[in-house]
Each structure stands twice: as C-alpha cells, then as structure tokens.
Scaffold this active site. Sequence first.
Site, mmCIF file in Angstrom:
data_model
loop_
_atom_site.group_PDB
_atom_site.id
_atom_site.type_symbol
_atom_site.label_atom_id
_atom_site.label_comp_id
_atom_site.label_asym_id
_atom_site.label_seq_id
_atom_site.Cartn_x
_atom_site.Cartn_y
_atom_site.Cartn_z
ATOM 1 N N CYS A 174 4.023 6.083 23.275
ATOM 2 C CA CYS A 174 4.526 6.421 24.629
ATOM 3 C C CYS A 174 6.136 6.904 24.476
ATOM 4 O O CYS A 174 6.872 6.102 23.996
ATOM 5 C CB CYS A 174 4.571 5.201 25.387
ATOM 6 S SG CYS A 174 5.244 5.103 27.099
ATOM 7 N N HIS B 122 -1.906 -7.319 2.756
ATOM 8 C CA HIS B 122 -2.010 -8.019 4.187
ATOM 9 C C HIS B 122 -3.147 -7.809 4.838
ATOM 10 O O HIS B 122 -3.246 -7.919 6.085
ATOM 11 C CB HIS B 122 -0.593 -7.862 4.833
ATOM 12 C CG HIS B 122 -0.403 -6.436 5.352
ATOM 13 N ND1 HIS B 122 -0.452 -5.988 6.646
ATOM 14 C CD2 HIS B 122 -0.032 -5.291 4.522
ATOM 15 C CE1 HIS B 122 -0.350 -4.648 6.754
ATOM 16 N NE2 HIS B 122 0.113 -4.242 5.601
ATOM 17 N N GLN C 41 -7.530 -0.071 3.811
ATOM 18 C CA GLN C 41 -8.311 -0.416 5.126
ATOM 19 C C GLN C 41 -9.649 -1.140 5.050
ATOM 20 O O GLN C 41 -10.057 -1.625 5.553
ATOM 21 C CB GLN C 41 -8.309 0.657 6.128
ATOM 22 C CG GLN C 41 -8.506 0.012 7.671
ATOM 23 C CD GLN C 41 -7.425 -0.715 8.119
ATOM 24 O OE1 GLN C 41 -7.545 -2.109 8.148
ATOM 25 N NE2 GLN C 41 -6.232 -0.283 8.212
ATOM 26 N N GLY D 193 0.864 -1.286 0.136
ATOM 27 C CA GLY D 193 0.110 0.069 0.019
ATOM 28 C C GLY D 193 0.966 1.249 -0.075
ATOM 29 O O GLY D 193 0.460 2.224 -0.556
ATOM 30 N N THR E 203 10.985 -7.331 -12.538
ATOM 31 C CA THR E 203 10.110 -8.454 -12.729
ATOM 32 C C THR E 203 9.184 -8.665 -11.851
ATOM 33 O O THR E 203 9.255 -8.693 -10.689
ATOM 34 C CB THR E 203 11.322 -10.017 -12.784
ATOM 35 O OG1 THR E 203 12.014 -9.693 -13.684
ATOM 36 C CG2 THR E 203 10.293 -11.006 -13.070
ATOM 37 N N ASN F 6 -7.889 3.892 9.191
ATOM 38 C CA ASN F 6 -7.693 2.759 9.887
ATOM 39 C C ASN F 6 -7.747 2.678 11.414
ATOM 40 O O ASN F 6 -7.761 1.432 11.930
ATOM 41 C CB ASN F 6 -6.001 2.516 9.442
ATOM 42 C CG ASN F 6 -5.124 3.981 9.959
ATOM 43 O OD1 ASN F 6 -5.372 4.908 9.205
ATOM 44 N ND2 ASN F 6 -4.297 3.701 10.757
#
Length: 378
Positions: A329, A208, A186, A78, A244, A158
């Site tokens: 954090c 993914h 998303q 993405g 390729t 997302n």
Amino acid sequence: MKGMEAKLEKIYLDYNASTPLAPEVVEAMQPLLTDFYGNPSALHWAGRPVKELLFRARQQVADLLSCSAEEMILTSGGSEANNLALKGYYFQHQQKGTHIISSKMEHPAILNPLKFLERMGAKITLVDVDEHGMVSPDEIEAAITEETILITIMHANNEVGTIQPIAEIGKIAQKHGIAFHTDASQSAGKIPIDVNELNVDMLTIAGHKLYGPKGIGALYLRKGTVVEPLIHGAGHEFGVRAGTENTLLAVGLGKACELAKKHVHSSKVKELTNYFWQQLKKEFDQRVVLNGHEEKRLPNTLNVSFVRKIGQDLLSAMPLLAASTGSACHSGRIDLSPVLKEMGVPENIGMGAIRFSLGRPTTKEEIDQVISWLKELI
C-alpha cells in the site's frame, strides 16, 4: 465485530513470516547465557565445552539436510547465506563465465543480490513461472549458455507455497556442469529435505522459519564447491565466514533442526490446512480462489483471494488475526503482489489475496474462529 468481542484471544497464522521459539530451543539455549562463555576457538577449559556444543549444533543442522557437518556454514540468517552463495560463487568463478539463471518469483534476498551482481558485470536471466507459480525445467535448460556458471531457484515460494521441481533442475545443472543453489528457508522443517536427492550444490536455511532464533541461518556448501568469503578475517567456518561463532544462536538452530526432523513427517498441519481450504470453499464458493498449486505446495500454506475484496482491508477488520498479504500500500494505492503478478493473477482477484500460514501450535478452533470472522465480513 460481534465475533471479535465474543472471543478476545489473538490468533497467529503468519508462520511463514516467522515462528515462535520452540520451548525445547529456549531450554537448550539457556545455559549459554550464563555457563558457557568461552571462545570456541580457545583450547583451554572454558573454550573446549563451547566448541563441543558448536560441533553438536552443526551436526544437528546437517542431519536435517542429510549432509555432513563439515558442509554446513553457519551465518547470521537466510539473507546472508543467500548472499554468500550468489556473490561468493560469482566472485570465485567469474573467470569461467558471468551468466546466472534464476526466476522472476524469487525472494528479494535472491533478486537484490542478483541486481548487485549485475552492476558488477554479471548477466542475469530470470525465467517466467506458470499460473501456479511453477518454474519450467525446460525453460531453465533453454536459458543456459556457455557463460552460465550458476542457477538459483527457491525450493518453495514463501507467498503461495508452490514447491519447485528442484531435483529435476538439479539434474539439468549437473548435466551442464553448472553449480546449483536453492533457497530452502521456507521449506526446511515443513517438508523433508535431502541435498543429494535434490541434486543441489548449495542450500539456504533460516533459523526463525523453523522455530529457532532470529539472527542465525546456514548455507549448505557441498564438498568441493568453492566460494569467495564475504567476511574476511580469521579461519572460522572452515575459512568461509570469519568471526567468532555465535554459539548461543547456533545451539538454538541445532535444536530447532533436531525437532524439525521429528515433526517434518507429521500430517497434522497439512490436515488443518486442507480443512481450512475446504471450509472456505464451502462458505464462499466462487468468491474465494486458491493461489498457487493445488497439491505441490507447502503443507502449511494457504494463499487465497477473496474476489473483488481488498485483502488488507479484510485483515484490518480482524485486528486479533496475524496473517499477511503480499500487496503493498502506497499513499492509499494498493499494488498487486509481485508474485501474483508474475503468475498472471487478474487484479480484481489478486487484490483480495491473504496468505494464511499455519504452524505446529495451530488448532482447529482457531481456524473455525477465523472462518467465523470472515463470514461476518464477506
């Protein structure tokens, strides 16, 4: 925690971050590890069957988006697809204008390429979002100038799952003769996508995020939309992306998209997400707040804040649960999620945010277990 000790199975509720490979995807990819090793550009016996597999995979991706296979550019994911859309369009059309419109709630895979283009001379306008994380089409139209050449707005956020009014923004872009791109990484596989109904010229997906492999994505590039390649070399991917083709991952992406087309109308995940939210409200009442739009959000995404709690502390106390919080954090100091900050969420609420994102394998028993853990903590 006693609840943790009683049930030692791990629970995954972070499907917006990444999804496991669907078994059918693994099966489809398996032969390419051994039998199909030719270069798809080769004309001999080893290359021809690989080229056919690549063509079929491209068609499967196109079918998910209701476009033609020739409009699908396969990429490494993405992020590359977003970079190709933004940088590629800007470098090809900067003589017409240098202004690009986006929103303050985009993914870093959009915001950081825009920062790069700003250093290259582009003028960037980032519009605000409302308390639900929604972009206003009127504000986007108001931001258009004679220099505007591109608008890019994510299809669905997302973090909070808010679905943007992409079709309406697309009509505005068409009216002004401006190219329009949306990052659908998303949303693809979770809600139906038709590039013509959305009125987009470019659209990004990532393998993914829809039960396909990592390292593969695609950019829908409407016929007639021209971009400058980021990777120069031979004429692969219709001359837009040299190198390729990774047929192994392409076949995985194609199968994942074929499966997504079958699952995208299923109500199972949405019903589980709604059940989760109802149970949270029942148990915690005013101590839990929904972040994002009540209705116009991804069917699997539930971003909630536990008032006057720290989201990361809650997750740390549930080590068998995989979920996420958008807060960062740094040296013991927690910064409010940039997305929630742009939505105007108060700090005492935003710090307690957790994103639960469900997937096809999620069960009611898992949701009940998470509720049980949360009851012990809060």
